[in-house]
Structures are given as C-alpha cells and as structure tokens.
Design a protein around this motif. Structure first.
Motif, mmCIF file in Angstrom:
data_model
loop_
_atom_site.group_PDB
_atom_site.id
_atom_site.type_symbol
_atom_site.label_atom_id
_atom_site.label_comp_id
_atom_site.label_asym_id
_atom_site.label_seq_id
_atom_site.Cartn_x
_atom_site.Cartn_y
_atom_site.Cartn_z
ATOM 1 N N GLU A 65 0.819 -1.210 0.000
ATOM 2 C CA GLU A 65 0.000 0.000 0.000
ATOM 3 C C GLU A 65 0.854 1.262 0.000
ATOM 4 O O GLU A 65 0.358 2.356 -0.268
ATOM 5 C CB GLU A 65 -0.922 0.001 1.230
ATOM 6 N N HIS A 66 2.142 1.122 0.294
ATOM 7 C CA HIS A 66 3.066 2.266 0.318
ATOM 8 C C HIS A 66 4.307 1.886 -0.497
ATOM 9 O O HIS A 66 5.373 1.619 0.063
ATOM 10 C CB HIS A 66 3.435 2.619 1.764
ATOM 11 N N PRO A 67 4.172 1.839 -1.827
ATOM 12 C CA PRO A 67 5.225 1.264 -2.663
ATOM 13 C C PRO A 67 6.433 2.164 -2.910
ATOM 14 O O PRO A 67 7.420 1.715 -3.477
ATOM 15 C CB PRO A 67 4.497 0.983 -3.978
ATOM 16 N N GLY A 68 6.378 3.424 -2.535
ATOM 17 C CA GLY A 68 7.500 4.307 -2.820
ATOM 18 C C GLY A 68 7.491 4.770 -4.266
ATOM 19 O O GLY A 68 6.480 4.666 -4.975
ATOM 20 N N LYS A 69 8.630 5.268 -4.742
ATOM 21 C CA LYS A 69 8.701 5.865 -6.081
ATOM 22 C C LYS A 69 8.756 4.822 -7.193
ATOM 23 O O LYS A 69 8.469 5.121 -8.344
ATOM 24 C CB LYS A 69 9.936 6.774 -6.165
ATOM 25 N N MET A 70 9.191 3.602 -6.868
ATOM 26 C CA MET A 70 9.337 2.524 -7.858
ATOM 27 C C MET A 70 10.217 2.949 -9.027
ATOM 28 O O MET A 70 9.948 2.667 -10.195
ATOM 29 C CB MET A 70 7.972 2.025 -8.338
ATOM 30 N N MET A 71 11.314 3.630 -8.700
ATOM 31 C CA MET A 71 12.241 4.127 -9.712
ATOM 32 C C MET A 71 12.880 3.007 -10.519
ATOM 33 O O MET A 71 13.061 3.124 -11.739
ATOM 34 C CB MET A 71 13.340 4.941 -9.024
ATOM 35 N N ARG A 72 13.228 1.921 -9.859
ATOM 36 C CA ARG A 72 13.978 0.861 -10.540
ATOM 37 C C ARG A 72 13.138 0.150 -11.598
ATOM 38 O O ARG A 72 13.626 -0.045 -12.721
ATOM 39 C CB ARG A 72 14.550 -0.105 -9.496
ATOM 40 N N PRO A 73 11.890 -0.254 -11.297
ATOM 41 C CA PRO A 73 11.098 -0.851 -12.376
ATOM 42 C C PRO A 73 10.745 0.146 -13.478
ATOM 43 O O PRO A 73 10.650 -0.245 -14.652
ATOM 44 C CB PRO A 73 9.849 -1.373 -11.658
ATOM 45 N N MET A 74 10.575 1.414 -13.140
ATOM 46 C CA MET A 74 10.326 2.400 -14.194
ATOM 47 C C MET A 74 11.541 2.529 -15.096
ATOM 48 O O MET A 74 11.417 2.592 -16.325
ATOM 49 C CB MET A 74 9.959 3.756 -13.581
ATOM 50 N N LEU A 75 12.721 2.582 -14.500
ATOM 51 C CA LEU A 75 13.954 2.604 -15.287
ATOM 52 C C LEU A 75 14.031 1.378 -16.181
ATOM 53 O O LEU A 75 14.364 1.472 -17.373
ATOM 54 C CB LEU A 75 15.161 2.652 -14.340
ATOM 55 N N SER A 76 13.700 0.224 -15.639
ATOM 56 C CA SER A 76 13.759 -1.026 -16.385
ATOM 57 C C SER A 76 12.844 -0.990 -17.608
ATOM 58 O O SER A 76 13.247 -1.362 -18.718
ATOM 59 C CB SER A 76 13.376 -2.184 -15.454
ATOM 60 N N LEU A 77 11.613 -0.538 -17.416
ATOM 61 C CA LEU A 77 10.670 -0.496 -18.537
ATOM 62 C C LEU A 77 11.094 0.517 -19.599
ATOM 63 O O LEU A 77 10.929 0.265 -20.806
ATOM 64 C CB LEU A 77 9.266 -0.157 -18.027
ATOM 65 N N LEU A 78 11.633 1.653 -19.176
ATOM 66 C CA LEU A 78 12.084 2.656 -20.148
ATOM 67 C C LEU A 78 13.259 2.126 -20.961
ATOM 68 O O LEU A 78 13.324 2.340 -22.179
ATOM 69 C CB LEU A 78 12.472 3.954 -19.436
ATOM 70 N N VAL A 79 14.186 1.432 -20.319
ATOM 71 C CA VAL A 79 15.321 0.853 -21.041
ATOM 72 C C VAL A 79 14.832 -0.211 -22.017
ATOM 73 O O VAL A 79 15.280 -0.265 -23.171
ATOM 74 C CB VAL A 79 16.352 0.262 -20.052
ATOM 75 N N ALA A 80 13.893 -1.048 -21.574
ATOM 76 C CA ALA A 80 13.357 -2.082 -22.462
ATOM 77 C C ALA A 80 12.719 -1.461 -23.693
ATOM 78 O O ALA A 80 12.862 -1.971 -24.812
ATOM 79 C CB ALA A 80 12.347 -2.945 -21.715
ATOM 80 N N GLY A 81 12.017 -0.348 -23.500
ATOM 81 C CA GLY A 81 11.381 0.313 -24.631
ATOM 82 C C GLY A 81 12.368 1.025 -25.535
ATOM 83 O O GLY A 81 12.198 1.056 -26.759
ATOM 84 N N ALA A 82 13.419 1.596 -24.935
ATOM 85 C CA ALA A 82 14.384 2.371 -25.719
ATOM 86 C C ALA A 82 15.399 1.492 -26.434
ATOM 87 O O ALA A 82 15.864 1.832 -27.525
ATOM 88 C CB ALA A 82 15.119 3.348 -24.804
ATOM 89 N N ALA A 83 15.738 0.348 -25.848
ATOM 90 C CA ALA A 83 16.805 -0.499 -26.386
ATOM 91 C C ALA A 83 16.295 -1.596 -27.306
ATOM 92 O O ALA A 83 17.085 -2.228 -28.004
ATOM 93 C CB ALA A 83 17.599 -1.131 -25.231
ATOM 94 N N GLY A 84 14.981 -1.840 -27.315
ATOM 95 C CA GLY A 84 14.415 -2.916 -28.122
ATOM 96 C C GLY A 84 13.733 -2.391 -29.370
ATOM 97 O O GLY A 84 13.426 -1.207 -29.491
ATOM 98 N N GLU A 85 13.499 -3.289 -30.297
ATOM 99 C CA GLU A 85 12.865 -2.919 -31.560
ATOM 100 C C GLU A 85 11.366 -3.182 -31.561
ATOM 101 O O GLU A 85 10.641 -2.656 -32.405
ATOM 102 C CB GLU A 85 13.511 -3.694 -32.719
ATOM 103 N N ALA A 86 10.878 -3.990 -30.630
ATOM 104 C CA ALA A 86 9.454 -4.318 -30.589
ATOM 105 C C ALA A 86 8.648 -3.110 -30.108
ATOM 106 O O ALA A 86 9.147 -2.254 -29.364
ATOM 107 C CB ALA A 86 9.212 -5.504 -29.667
ATOM 108 N N THR A 87 7.398 -3.048 -30.546
ATOM 109 C CA THR A 87 6.544 -1.933 -30.123
ATOM 110 C C THR A 87 6.180 -2.046 -28.648
ATOM 111 O O THR A 87 5.899 -1.040 -28.001
ATOM 112 C CB THR A 87 5.249 -1.903 -30.964
#
Length: 326
Positions: free
Chosen positions: A39-61
């Motif tokens: 219920e108090h997850p914090g900023k969740m910076m690390r998974p957000m970073l992970s998803l942005l890298v996956a989107g920026a470094a990959g070719e799939a939509t």
C-alpha cells in the motif's frame, strides 16, 4: 515524474500484477504484512527505469513479458534489502510509516525480507531469454548490496572513508541494483552488446547520483521526506557533503573532524559541530555539483540510442534524480 508515470502506467500495472501475484501467501500474517507494505510502494524508480530501457533499447513496439518480470524482480529485491536495512539501522520509519522491524521485531522483518528475495528469484526463473545470465546478474547484485553495507559499517568505526571508499559503498548499496535493472531489461529485448553496455553505464551513473541526492538530503531540512533526516552522521557515515567539505581544509583540520565523527557514539553533540563545518565549507553545494556531473554522464550514455519517447524519458528521469525534493 508525473509525465513519466502516466506514460508507463499500462506497463507498471503489469509489473504490479507480477509483484502482487508473487507475494501471495496462505499464511495470514505474511499475506497481511505484504499487502500492507504494497500500500506504500514508494517511487518505484527501478522498475520504471527497467521499462524505459526495455522500450528504448528494443525494436518491438511493446517489451516482451520477460521485461515486466525483470522489472518486478528489481522492486522485490529492492524492498527485501529495505526490510533488512531497517533491522541493521534500527530504523523506525520508512516511507512515512512505521517499519516492519519496529512493529513486529527484527526477526520478522528479516524473514519477510527473505520471502521477498525468494520471490524475486522465482520471477527471474520464469523468464524465457537468458535466464541463467540474468540470475547470475541478480546474484552478483545481492553480493554488491551486502558488501556495500558491510564496508559502510566498517568505515563507520574508523572514520577514514575516502572518495573511492564512498563510491564503492554507494555502488554496492544503490547503483548496483539500478545497473541490474537496466541490464536485465536490455537482455530481455535482445539489445546489441554496445547498447547493453551503454544502458548499464547509464544506470550506474544514475544510481550513484540517486544515492548522493539522498545523502545531501541528510544535511538539509527537507519536509515530507518519508524518513528521518540527519541520521547519517549519528551513524558515523561519511558521505559526499562531508567529503567535499574535508577537501576544502588542510590535513590537520581534516583529521580533527574525522576524530569527531569517530567519537560520536560517546559525544552525540559533535553532530551539530560537524554539520556546521559542512555548511561553512559549502559541502552541500559542492556535493550537488558532483552529483550533477554523474547525471550529465548518464545522459551522454543515451547518445547510442535512436530517438524515441523512452529515450527522452530516460533523460528526464536522470534529471529528476538530481532535482527531486524527496
């Protein structure tokens, strides 16, 4: 951050679904505690970073399912370490709420942290691409996290922390998991080796800057930070603001200040004198310049990527690390 959070909302919903599913337990005490923590997850910076890298470094939509698993695993590992850290530090508050250790005791907090760690590893084992490699990566990160904390504990008793020591400590404590978040995301999308290295370096620089910002907060009066401030010195931790202040004085004065840090357990009043010394030597402002240099290095790592929304948001995320107020 609001813009980034909104853009990542669909992906973060998948990440949160993996986390919540992984943490389910038929033991009422464990399940209730896990739900309370979520219920108090914090900023969740690390998974957000992970998803942005996956989107920026990959070719799939859209990133493959492995990317969401790895992003969830980084958050599970992060929270496992926080549960353990609160026991080590004797912390009573985390994210504006009482810690599990303060409410239920250190033994319970350690056991729940172990549970989150096991679920992190299970998520990785369920991935399809290069599972063994990612598992080794996270295992190394656990080692770095442990070494960083133990080195910091050792240096607290000697007060001889150097800049190199400090960088090793904050790499282990913080930047290593940022690095793993980016590398596992790159692996999940099959990024070229050069891109993978650049994303790891980006996350390394961002992770160092993130911890430096936290250490700067400890010397400032920051409202609504979600955790106590001013405790680093009480725990005899020599961080970037004090290191910058020590660089501005001669060896004799530096030795005197370090002796004060070493004697804090017997003379807690020395904390105020050391804080005044840091402010007098502009240690906070100088530390902020060091932190900004790491943000700039991180952003330069993105040059290898083609233009995309994710690349833009990675740069914004790096800048946010240096400008955030909590």
């Amino acid at each position: 951050m609001e813009e980034i959070v909104a853009y990542l909302q669909p992906g973060m919903e998948r990440v949160n679904a993996y986390i919540n599913m992984a943490l389910l337990s038929d033991i009422p005490l464990l399940d209730a505690t896990n739900r309370s923590l979520r219920e108090h997850p914090g900023k969740m910076m690390r998974p957000m970073l992970s998803l942005l890298v996956a989107g920026a470094a990959g070719e799939a939509t859209r990133p493959p399912e492995d990317a969401y698993r790895h992003a969830a695993a980084t958050e599970l590992l992060h929270n496992a370490t926080l549960l353990h850290d609160d026991v080590v530090d004797g912390a009573t508050e985390r994210r504006g709420m009482p810690t599990v250790a303060s409410l239920m005791g250190g033994s319970t907090a350690v056991l729940i942290g172990d549970y989150w760690l096991e679920k992190c590893l299970q998520l990785i084992l369920g991935a399809r691409r290069e599972t063994e490699r990612v598992l080794r990566l996270f295992a190394q990160t656990i080692g770095h996290l442990t070494e960083g904390e133990l080195l910091q504990m050792q240096k607290a008793t000697t007060a001889d922390t150097t800049q190199a020591d400090y960088l090793r400590i904050i790499y282990g404590k913080t930047a290593s998991l940022f690095e793993s978040a980016a590398l596992s995301a790159s692996i999940s999308v099959g990024a070229p080796e050069a891109v993978e290295r650049a994303m790891g370096d980006f996350a390394y620089q961002v992770g160092l800057a993130f911890q430096m910002k936290d250490d700067i907060f400890d010397y400032e009066d920051v409202a609504d930070l979600g955790k106590p401030v001013g405790i680093d010195l009480k725990e005899q931790k020599i961080t970037q603001p004090l290191l910058c202040a020590l660089e501005a004085v001669g060896p004799e004065e530096g030795a005197r200040i370090r002796a004060l840090v070493r004697d804090i357990p017997d003379h807690p009043e020395y904390v105020d004198e050391i804080r005044a010394f840091v402010k007098a030597q502009d240690g906070i402002q100088k530390a902020a310049l060091v932190m900004d240099s790491y943000v700039d290095k991180a952003i330069s790592c993105l040059d290898i990527l083609p233009d995309s929304k994710e690349k833009c948001y990675l740069a914004k995320l790096a800048r946010y690390v240096g400008k955030r107020n909590k």
